[in-house]
Structure formats: structure tokens, C-alpha cells
Motif scaffolding. Structure first.
Motif: not given
Lengths: 173, 245
Positions: B167-169, B171
Motif C-alpha cells: 500500500i505504501s509503495l 502511494e
């Protein structure tokens, strides 16, 4: 007065921001057990991410829920530089980071070997695994650009001078 | 004129037909996702775009000109990161620049810029063994971006990562895509996750099972950032899923 020194939950920066993004997608609040189930995480693994984000002031855990706080919302809405700046500001409030900053500032060259930092961690938090704590400390410290480590020179150092006095209560403007 | 165009591209590996008559145009400022079942030739298609393998028949056109050999206007991000373990983060990012003949000072400057863009300032002297999967993929992104490709190609870039890290990557990739200082003109991503394709792409190309043929192209008309709770978002997922099923 000595700072209270808490251990760092063993988790990484990407997971912390990933959790904040996920919470935001869910309207800012979600049940912990539902999250663990959906993500396919062991509960303990997810709790480490939640505890880390809570320690950094990005969320809180009322009852069995996880609630995104305004600072967490601001972090995920910001670009990479704002995320790093907010993360750094929150790290500066943690007793462990403040203690190690003082420890390094008192040393010649403001640096220490990995072994010396492990000894300091074992002395500070004897119940914790110092190797694991070092790994997390370095991961968070590098992201916040507070600590660096040169593995070739075995040199753990203050990435830049930062005041070890109390961080401003309002955080970043 | 399309930035990159495949004209009736087929690929066979001996008796195995991997791709069949694939025609696809990638336009400037377009983020294209290629989805399809496992083994449908998605990654082969990406490697043909990069000029790493030639098609058995058909043509690849780069800005209207036939491509023969490596496509230096592309850079690849790999699922497995593909970092050199004996090099630091800084040196891994500089690697592609060295291959393109940049002087050391210029290499350092460009690498530092993209290390900063992916949030890895502070990690320059770290080795891959010290990094989590997510941080390794940030290095992979910085290395690809540092050569300033017109087209960024990503082969299942998040599928080796755990759910929260992915999820972080994702974004981060969206931030980079929106960043005017990052001069990537188009992005092509292979994924097996339909929701990932709908979250990121302007257009989703759906391939059939082997040999891969284009079943349909679906344009995602949702503003970014995309709200996954919207009925329209899930409508796209259902539509693409029904094409693949």
C-alpha cells in the motif's frame, strides 16, 4: 530528569505508512481483528505496526479499534519530504532517540561502533533483543535522517545535529 | 503519434506460443496496466517493450521508428528488486547511469536527486542486506528513474511485498507519477491484481490465457486519488474480473 525510554516495536516505516493509508481508505477507523484477518497478518505482527504508529502519535486505539489521528492524516496527505519531516519530528520526542543523541553527542566524533550501541541498548532495555532493536532503530533513524550507520567503517553517528531538548509541543508548523 | 506502439506482436519460445498478435499503443502521460492470468505472457510483453527480447513477428515502434535492440527510452522495475548485494544504495542507483556513460559527478548528482524523491535520503551508504523489501523496491524505483526514461516499465513491482508495505509503495508510485520534477512520460505496469490496476492506471489492458491476446482495454475514468469505497471503483473491478473469468 531522565527521559522515559520505551522499546521500539519491531516493524518498518513502509508498514507504518501503509497502515495509515489503509485506515484513511476506511474512513479513519477500523476494527483491529478485522484488519489482521483481511491483511493476512498474525495479530502480533499487526499489533507491532499499530503500536509503532501510536508511539509516533499517528493513531490511537480506543477499545478494539484503530483510529487515525490528524497528524497521521497529515502525514499521508503530504509528499515524501513532509512524511519524513513529520516522522523525524515525532522521533525526536522518543526517549530512546533522545538518549542516544545525548550519548553520541558526548563522544568524540559523535559516533560509536555497532557493538557499543548494542551494549548501550542492552543496558537501557535489558528485556529487549538488542540486535533487533538496533535494526529497528537504524531503519527509523535513517528514514528520519537522525542517525546514520556506515557498515564499512562500523560507524553509527548522528546524521545531523539535533537539539536534544524537548521538541516543540505543536510539532511542525 | 504514440510514444510506444506494438504492431501485431507475437512471441514463441520454441513450440510454446506466449503472445499472439498483440497490438497496443502507449500514449504520452498515460499510465497503462496489463492484467491477465498467470503465464499469459504479461512479463514477456514488457520485455519486448524494453527491447530485451525481440518479437517472433510484428514490430515495436518507438515514437514512430522501428525498435531494433534495447529500448534506451525505458527502464524496468523488477518484482525481485534485482539489486547488487555488494553495492550500497547510492552505488546501486548510480549503476544504470554509469552504463550510460555519465561522468562521476553527474552520476552522484542524479542519484542523490532520485534517492531523495523515493524517500531514501539517509540510506545512501546502506547495503541491500540492511533493507526491508519495501526499502529495496524504493531503491529499484530510484535506479530506474535515475536514467530518466520516457517510459517506466514495472513488472509486478509490489507482489513480493507484504500487504501494508505494498500500500505504501503504491502511494509512492502515484506521488512520483504526479511529480512534475520526475520526467517520466508514460508508465506501463504488469500486475495480476485487478484492484491494483484500477487504483493506479488510466487504462487497463486485459490479456487472455496463453497465448496472450488482448481481450479488451478498459479506460478508468476516475480522478486520483481513487476512493476504493466508491461503487464506480468496484464496478471497474467487476467488469475486468468478468473479462478474465
Amino acid at each position: 530528569m531522565e527521559d522515559k525510554v520505551d522499546p521500539l516495536p519491531n516493524t518498518g516505516v513502509n508498514r507504518i505508512f501503509g497502515l495509515l493509508e489503509l485506515l484513511d481508505d476506511r474512513g479513519g477507523r477500523e476494527d483491529i481483528y478485522r484488519l489482521a484477518d483481511e491483511l493476512g497478518y498474525e495479530l502480533g505482527e499487526l499489533l507491532a505496526v499499530i503500536q509503532a504508529a501510536e508511539l509516533l502519535g499517528f493513531l490511537e486505539t480506543p477499545g478494539g479499534d484503530v483510529l487515525l489521528l490528524p497528524l497521521g492524516k497529515r502525514a499521508i496527505e503530504g509528499d515524501t519530504n513532509l512524511k519524513k519531516a513529520l516522522f523525524k519530528e515525532q522521533l525526536r520526542r522518543l526517549g530512546l532517540f533522545r538518549h542516544l543523541s545525548d550519548y553520541l553527542q558526548a563522544r568524540e566524533g559523535q559516533a560509536a561502533s555497532r557493538e557499543e550501541i548494542l551494549e548501550e541498548l542492552a543496558h537501557l532495555l535489558p528485556q529487549e533483543d538488542p540486535e533487533q532493536l538496533f535494526e529497528t532503530l537504524l531503519n527509523w533513524g535513517r528514514y528520519g535522517e537522525l542517525f546514520g550507520y556506515d557498515p564499512d567503517e562500523d560507524r553509527f553517528y548522528l546524521d545531523q545535529l539535533w537539539v536534544s531538548g524537548p521538541a516543540r509541543p505543536g510539532g511542525l508548523d | 503519434m504514440a510514444l510506444l506502439e506494438l504492431e501485431r506482436v507475437s512471441k514463441e519460445f520454441g513450440p510454446l506460443a506466449a503472445l499472439e498478435e498483440v497490438s497496443l499503443a502507449v500514449e504520452e502521460e498515460e499510465f497503462v496496466a496489463i492484467v491477465g492470468p498467470s503465464g499469459c505472457g504479461k512479463s514477456t510483453l514488457l520485455r519486448i517493450m524494453a527491447g530485451l527480447i525481440p518479437p517472433t513477428s510484428g514490430r515495436v515502434l518507438l515514437e514512430g521508428r522501428a525498435l531494433n535492440g534495447v529500448n534506451y527510452e525505458t527502464a524496468l522495475v523488477f518484482q525481485s528488486f534485482a539489486l547488487l548485494p555488494w553495492l550500497t544504495v547510492q552505488a546501486n542507483v548510480e549503476l544504470g547511469l554509469e552504463a550510460r556513460g555519465l561522468r562521476p559527478e553527474e552520476r552522484r548528482r542524479k542519484a542523490a536527486f532520485y534517492i531523495d524523491k523515493v524517500g531514501l535520503e539517509g540510506y545512501e551508504e546502506a547495503y541491500p542486506r540492511e533493507l526491508s523489501g519495501g526499502m529495496k523496491q524504493r531503491v529499484g524505483l530510484a535506479r530506474a528513474l535515475a536514467v530518466e526514461p520516457k517510459i517506466l516499465l514495472m513488472d509486478e513491482p509490489f507482489s513480493s511485498l507484504d500487504a501494508l508495505t505494498a500500500i505504501s509503495l503504491r502511494e509512492l508510485v502515484l506521488d512520483l507519477w504526479a511529480d512534475p520534477q520526475v520526467p517520466v512520460a508514460a508508465c506501463v505496469m504488469v500486475t495480476h491484481l485487478i484492484d491494483e490496476a484500477v487504483e493506479l492506471a488510466d487504462r487497463v489492458v486485459v490479456l487472455s490465457a496463453r497465448p496472450g491476446r488482448i481481450l479488451k482495454e478498459v479506460r478508468v475514468e476516475l480522478p486520483r486519488p481513487r476512493d476504493k469505497r466508491l461503487e464506480a471503483f468496484n464496478g471497474y473491478i467487476d467488469r475486468i474480473f468478468s473479462l478474465m473469468a
